[in-house]
Design a protein around this motif. Structure first.
Motif, PDB file in Angstrom:
ATOM      1  N   MET A 153      -3.562  12.202   2.849  1.00 48.67           N
ATOM      2  CA  MET A 153      -3.262  11.360   1.699  1.00 48.67           C
ATOM      3  C   MET A 153      -4.483  11.229   0.791  1.00 48.67           C
ATOM      4  N   LYS A 173      -4.675  14.027  -1.347  1.00 53.38           N
ATOM      5  CA  LYS A 173      -3.471  14.162  -2.164  1.00 53.38           C
ATOM      6  C   LYS A 173      -2.663  15.415  -1.803  1.00 53.38           C
ATOM      7  N   VAL A 180      -3.177   1.698  -3.996  1.00 51.83           N
ATOM      8  CA  VAL A 180      -2.890   2.000  -2.592  1.00 51.83           C
ATOM      9  C   VAL A 180      -4.095   1.685  -1.720  1.00 51.83           C
ATOM     10  N   GLU A 216       1.710   7.035  -6.651  1.00 46.80           N
ATOM     11  CA  GLU A 216       0.442   7.687  -7.004  1.00 46.80           C
ATOM     12  C   GLU A 216      -0.467   6.718  -7.760  1.00 46.80           C
ATOM     13  N   SER A 247       0.818  -1.207   0.000  1.00 48.34           N
ATOM     14  CA  SER A 247       0.000   0.000   0.000  1.00 48.34           C
ATOM     15  C   SER A 247       0.858   1.266   0.000  1.00 48.34           C
ATOM     16  N   SER A 276      -9.929   4.882   3.295  1.00 48.43           N
ATOM     17  CA  SER A 276      -9.493   4.253   2.048  1.00 48.43           C
ATOM     18  C   SER A 276     -10.635   4.238   1.043  1.00 48.43           C
ATOM     19  N   SER A 320       1.158   4.095  -2.926  1.00 48.68           N
ATOM     20  CA  SER A 320       0.917   5.499  -2.579  1.00 48.68           C
ATOM     21  C   SER A 320       2.047   6.369  -3.104  1.00 48.68           C
TER      22      SER A 320
END
Length: 205
Positions: A147, A150, A42, A38, A31, A76, A35
């Motif tokens: 995250m 972004k 992920v 990108e 994961s 998520s 990440s």
């Protein structure tokens, strides 16, 4: 530093490691890798890892970490949706930096999370590490939120979380997980560098 104690701890921890923890570690590392790249994978890999860690943290009385893994699961799903639905005319959701207001909001979110978790742990659980469990959980709480949106700063939150998690999980006897967080720290540093460059490219586009 007592290296013999550390070596023996690693050997004992690996011997006691469950196959379930091993699976969680593999998907957790995957994961973080996705990440950094990108890549939307992920989120599905993270979902599998976090669901397993909800159970593991319950067994070792890391109640705040158990809660944060449940939160990871829900975030998520949210992040998967955000990354899959860029604004009209955009191929992807761009990587950006937080505004000054965003930085303040993130720090406020951390402070509120830490205080709330700490009070819950000392009053309603038998946790023997309330300070550190609350610290890693609240920092990771902010990291996951950033995250999903972004934001470059998510990696700073992860670096802090990972550095503190290494000795915390080692203390709890989850040696492979402790090692995983050491690897996470290295990957997070690389992730920060990669996302800084990506944010610059998005800004120039």
């Amino acid at each position: 530093m007592d290296w013999q104690y550390i070596i023996e701890g690693i050997e004992n921890g690996l011997a006691a490691m469950s196959w379930l923890e091993g699976i969680a570690v593999v998907f957790g590392l995957s994961s973080v890798y996705y990440s950094m790249k990108e890549n939307i994978l992920v989120f599905p890999t993270g979902i599998i890892s976090t669901l397993i860690y909800v159970w593991i943290c319950l067994q070792v009385k890391l109640y705040a970490d158990m809660g944060i893994n449940a939160y990871y699961f829900s975030m998520s799903i949210y992040g998967w949706y955000v990354w899959s639905n860029p604004k009209p005319g955009k191929a992807v959701v761009p990587i950006t930096w937080l505004s000054k207001a965003g930085v303040f909001q993130s720090l406020a979110l951390w402070a509120i999370s830490y205080l709330s978790l700490y009070l819950v742990l000392i009053n309603f659980t038998d946790s023997d590490v309330p300070y550190w469990d609350s610290f890693t959980t609240s920092t990771a709480f902010v990291g996951m939120w950033l995250m999903a949106k972004k934001k470059v700063e998510n990696w700073i939150a992860w670096i802090i979380t990972d550095l503190v998690s290494v000795p915390l999980y080692f203390y709890k006897g989850l040696v492979l997980t402790s090692f995983q967080y050491l690897v996470f720290t290295v990957l997070a540093v690389f992730g920060l560098i990669v996302w800084i460059k990506a944010a610059k490219k998005y800004a120039e586009a």
